[in-house]
Design a protein around this motif. Structure first.
Motif, PDB file in Angstrom:
ATOM      1  N   ALA A 167      -3.905   9.366  -2.238  1.00  0.00           N
ATOM      2  CA  ALA A 167      -5.370   9.401  -2.361  1.00  0.00           C
ATOM      3  C   ALA A 167      -5.878   8.302  -3.290  1.00  0.00           C
ATOM      4  O   ALA A 167      -6.892   7.651  -3.006  1.00  0.00           O
ATOM      5  N   ILE A 168      -5.164   8.090  -4.390  1.00  0.00           N
ATOM      6  CA  ILE A 168      -5.565   7.040  -5.334  1.00  0.00           C
ATOM      7  C   ILE A 168      -5.539   5.674  -4.666  1.00  0.00           C
ATOM      8  O   ILE A 168      -6.464   4.863  -4.833  1.00  0.00           O
ATOM      9  N   TRP A 169      -4.496   5.420  -3.879  1.00  0.00           N
ATOM     10  CA  TRP A 169      -4.408   4.123  -3.219  1.00  0.00           C
ATOM     11  C   TRP A 169      -5.452   3.963  -2.114  1.00  0.00           C
ATOM     12  O   TRP A 169      -5.997   2.877  -1.910  1.00  0.00           O
ATOM     13  N   CYS A 170      -5.743   5.038  -1.404  1.00  0.00           N
ATOM     14  CA  CYS A 170      -6.806   4.968  -0.395  1.00  0.00           C
ATOM     15  C   CYS A 170      -8.136   4.619  -1.064  1.00  0.00           C
ATOM     16  O   CYS A 170      -8.886   3.766  -0.578  1.00  0.00           O
ATOM     17  N   LYS A 171      -8.393   5.276  -2.185  1.00  0.00           N
ATOM     18  CA  LYS A 171      -9.634   5.012  -2.910  1.00  0.00           C
ATOM     19  C   LYS A 171      -9.660   3.571  -3.410  1.00  0.00           C
ATOM     20  O   LYS A 171     -10.689   2.888  -3.333  1.00  0.00           O
ATOM     21  N   ARG A 172      -8.524   3.095  -3.920  1.00  0.00           N
ATOM     22  CA  ARG A 172      -8.428   1.736  -4.432  1.00  0.00           C
ATOM     23  C   ARG A 172      -8.704   0.715  -3.336  1.00  0.00           C
ATOM     24  O   ARG A 172      -9.322  -0.338  -3.573  1.00  0.00           O
ATOM     25  N   LEU A 173      -8.273   1.030  -2.118  1.00  0.00           N
ATOM     26  CA  LEU A 173      -8.439   0.113  -0.982  1.00  0.00           C
ATOM     27  C   LEU A 173      -9.760   0.317  -0.245  1.00  0.00           C
ATOM     28  O   LEU A 173     -10.019  -0.340   0.764  1.00  0.00           O
TER      29      LEU A 173
END
Length: 228
Positions: free
Chosen positions: A19-25
């Motif tokens: 989820a953190i990486w999706c948000k970051r991207l």
């Protein structure tokens, strides 16, 4: 019908990281967790965590706090107390239940981060033991098991580490494994085999667990003549 680009099922370390990486991207995502809090099995880790990249914590609770803090600061979208009932891969929809209400969520991509769970023996008396709350941790419950006879079933790292931790507290420690081969790391195996306070029983299986208010005994079936 609600739609998200990425739907993540599972709120443990893997789901949180995704989820953190999706948000970051900049990818629209939603994380679903069946329990009331994010963290997964971190709540069951009471010993120090020393091998998670970039982070060292004294136990799972501390790691859970750090990961959730990062997750919340990133403003990731999530829902707890949400049980997934059905996944339809053809229509790319998931049916979920939250507070007795069912709904469907449509997704473009699905990430399953449901993790693992403790394996059960599947023997008579086991579920009753669990229902009574007789689920112990070698690191958290060492003092409670002090001076008692303890049986640990398994041949992996967790079983061997638990036997080592309890060997200095329990009156007797039996490590029971259904095979003669162990999955535990070699350094664990060597440490336990050479410990005179631990009796290792191989080729032996638990067939029943007895006790009404607490476990009083277990039945064993062994191929090893030494234990018959």
């Amino acid at each position: 019908m609600r739609h998200v680009d990425v739907l993540i099922i599972g709120g443990g370390p893997a789901g949180i990281s995704a989820a953190i990486w999706c948000k970051r991207l900049g990818i629209d995502c939603l994380l679903l967790e069946e329990q009331s809090q994010l963290g997964g099995q971190l709540f069951n880790i009471f010993n120090e965590i020393i091998d998670y990249p970039g982070m060292r914590t004294k136990n799972g609770i501390e790691m859970q706090r750090e990961m959730v803090k990062h997750f919340v600061e990133m403003d990731c979208l999530y829902e707890v107390n949400t049980k997934v009932l059905f996944i339809d891969e053809r229509s790319k929809t998931v049916k979920v239940k939250k507070q007795a209400k069912e709904q469907e969520i449509c997704y473009t991509y699905l990430i399953l981060a449901t993790g693992s769970s403790q394996r059960k023996l599947g023997v008579p008396g086991e579920q009753q033991m669990i229902d009574r709350g007789e689920v112990y941790s070698a690191s958290a419950d060492g003092e409670r098991l002090k001076g008692k006879t303890v049986a640990i079933i398994g041949g992996g790292d967790r079983a061997f580490e638990g036997a080592h931790l309890l060997s200095s507290k329990a009156r007797e420690v039996y490590l029971i494994h259904r095979s003669t081969r162990f999955k535990a790391r070699e350094q664990y195996v060597e440490r336990i085999i050479s410990n005179p306070c631990i009796k290792v029983m191989t080729d032996t299986e638990v067939t029943a667990i007895h006790g009404d208010r607490h476990v009083t005994s277990i039945d064993l079936e062994s191929k090893n003549k030494e234990y018959k």
